[in-house]
Enzyme design. Structure first.
Site, PDB file in Angstrom:
ATOM      1  N   GLY A  29     -16.610  46.714  14.597  1.00 11.88           N
ATOM      2  CA  GLY A  29     -15.371  47.268  15.140  1.00 11.88           C
ATOM      3  C   GLY A  29     -14.104  46.670  14.552  1.00 11.88           C
ATOM      4  CE  LYS A  57     -26.032  52.821  19.590  1.00 11.85           C
ATOM      5  NZ  LYS A  57     -27.164  52.933  18.666  1.00 11.85           N
ATOM      6  CD  GLU A 109     -24.321  53.478  11.692  1.00 12.54           C
ATOM      7  OE1 GLU A 109     -23.198  53.250  11.227  1.00 12.54           O
ATOM      8  OE2 GLU A 109     -25.079  52.590  12.117  1.00 12.54           O
ATOM      9  NE  ARG A 168     -30.967  48.545  12.402  1.00 10.44           N
ATOM     10  CZ  ARG A 168     -30.510  48.930  13.583  1.00 10.44           C
ATOM     11  NH1 ARG A 168     -31.326  49.043  14.611  1.00 10.44           N
ATOM     12  NH2 ARG A 168     -29.239  49.225  13.758  1.00 10.44           N
TER      13      ARG A 168
END
Lengths: 451, 70
Positions: free
Chosen positions: A165, A237, A288, A292
């Site tokens: 960020g 998140k 994006e 993984r």
């Protein structure tokens, strides 16, 4: 056949991977830094190797040390987990060139998805919608203003080399853009050694909704539906759920199909996630791709009944998926909250000594934890100390169980975000499913800051 | 005189000013790092940096004095 896996990670995800290995009868090897000697995952593994001092660039990011440990342990595969080296194409390549199975996609596809600009191009070619924005990095204010003209305000300004960020700001006019460009570019230069910026149309009232993918080495690819992860702080998140209560079945299918098509076009293998921004009219745009396993994978496991880590290992073993899209169904509603060692209002980290740690237990309650009672949370790594996942027959039931479980959570000695999580769960807007990426700024912060 | 204090526990990642330097309100004095987060600590007021009490790499606790500005 994989018989022994080295886990190139730490914390809750290392424990999580060890659990699936045990189920499959696979031996496990843990690596740890000096700061993690007493971490629960280390004693869970069959073998463990000290790989260096606490700092990540001297331990968990040290490819040579990890490879040396894998050789010494005679492991035949390496699972990278999330974070650290999990998205490093160089690490994947090194593992393979040293004769190990890397549990993940090809280095080539990782490299492509790791570049914001290349990933965008690849998705456009695969027919996946992308957010309108500059095609490359913008170096000067003049270029930025020119770009803004074709994109249209509001615009999200991002540092090309950014992360976490930093260097990100929304701007509404040429004047704001000029100011923000100057200060963010300067800050990006200090932080990342690269001041170049990147501009995208700001999708307003956006939700963050992502599609979980599984693809084997035989051309089979399926999606495991979506996760909604709109509740974020510092662009990270905090609460994730599956399914999304917002999108229609039509959008769900369209997003799933777009993601599977992209996986096929890329030649993607193993588990992966495509993140989208979804606007109020259910238009979705590629954000994006994560090449993984993700932190929030448990909510998908809860609603599909699949073990994603197990699937990753089987795919890496060269096995066929063994399930088709038609066999996938959503069963119930799952919610995950991330427990962070941090101040619940400023979100500043709160490392320190945990005196008491007691996670709630019960039916439909799942814990993925990284710490114990009488345990030091060090300042060297991510503040996440655990995840709490609940499942209900519907969203309402899941929220209600989650509230109960969070109230039973006992952590003493450090600050945690549990008060924040409870406050969000009590919020009517959250309960109504009004979850956009601006939720914390719009509903949570005003509420706690006036107190 | 004002004391610039750490707002969180962590290590000093970068010191962005020198003693004797004139600083403005909100100008970054140091950048702290903890748990993958970098937090700039700024001056509360205009002034001159009198003393910097930490070195890069030092560990500080929440509330520790980092610098003194006059």
């Amino acid at each position: 056949m994989i018989k022994k896996i080295l886990i190139a990670n730490r914390g809750e995800i290392a424990s999580r991977i060890i659990r699936s290995c045990k189920k499959l009868g696979i031996q496990t090897v843990a690596i740890y830094s000096e700061a993690d000697q007493k971490a629960p995952y280390v004693s869970m593994a069959d073998e463990s190797y000290l790989i260096g001092p606490p700092r990540v660039n001297e331990s968990y990011l040290k490819t040579e040390k990890i490879i040396t440990a894998a050789k010494e342990a005679k492991a035949d595969a390496i699972h990278p987990g999330y974070g650290f080296l999990s998205e490093s194409d160089q690490f994947a390549e090194k593992c393979r060139s040293e004769g190990f199975i890397f549990i993940g996609p090809t280095a080539e596809v990782m490299r492509k998805m790791g570049s914001k600009i290349e990933a965008r191009k690849a998705m456009q070619e695969a027919g996946v919608p992308v957010v309108p924005g500059t095609e490359g990095a913008v170096a000067t204010i003049e270029e930025a203003i020119e770009g803004a003209e074709s994109i249209g305000y509001p615009i999200m300004l991002k540092a090309s080399a950014g992360g976490g960020g930093i260097g990100m700001q929304v701007v509404q006019s040429d004047e704001e853009l000029t100011k923000a460009f100057e200060s963010n570019s300067k800050r990006a230069l200090t932080f990342f050694g690269d001041g170049s910026m990147f501009m995208e149309k700001k999708v307003e009232n956006a939700r963050h909704i992502e599609i979980q993918l599984l693809a084997d080495n035989h051309g089979n690819a399926i999606h495991l539906f979506e996760r909604e992860c709109s509740i974020q702080r510092r662009n990270q998140k905090v609460i994730e759920e599956a399914p999304s209560s917002f999108i229609s079945d039509k959008t769900r299918n369209a997003m799933g199909e777009a993601a599977v098509n992209a996986a096929r076009a890329l030649g993607y293998t193993n588990a992966g996630t495509i993140e989208f921004l979804v606007d109020k009219d259910e238009n979705f745009y590629f954000l994006e791709m994560n090449t993984r396993i993700q932190v929030e994978h448990p909510v998908t496991e809860e609603i599909t009944g699949l073990d994603i880590v197990e699937a990753q290992i089987q795919i890496a073993n060269g096995e066929q998926l063994g399930i088709t899209q038609d066999e996938m169904h959503i069963n119930g509603h799952a919610i995950e909250v991330r427990i962070y060692a941090e101040d619940p209002v400023t979100f500043f980290p709160s490392p320190g000594h945990i005196t008491i740690f007691e996670a709630p237990e019960g039916e439909f309650i799942r814990n993925e934890t990284a710490v114990t009672s009488d345990y030091d949370v060090t300042p060297f790594y991510d503040p996440m100390i655990g995840k709490l996942i609940v499942k209900g027959i519907n969203r309402e039931a899941a929220i209600s169980l989650l509230k109960k479980a969070l109230k039973d959570y006992k952590i003493e000695g450090i600050k945690t975000n549990i008060p924040m999580l409870l406050s969000i769960l009590e919020n009517e807007q959250f309960q109504n499913g009004n979850t956009t990426t601006a939720f914390v700024q719009e509903y949570y912060l005003p509420q706690v800051q006036t107190k | 005189m004002q004391e610039v204090k750490a707002t969180m526990a962590g290590s000093v990642w970068k010191i962005t000013v020198k003693p004797g330097e004139v600083v403005e309100e909100d100008q970054d004095i140091v950048i702290l790092e903890s748990m993958k987060m970098e937090i700039p600590i700024g001056a509360e007021d205009d002034g001159t940096v009198k003393e910097i009490k930490v070195a890069e790499g030092d560990f500080v606790n929440e509330g520790d004095v980092i610098a003194i500005i006059e």
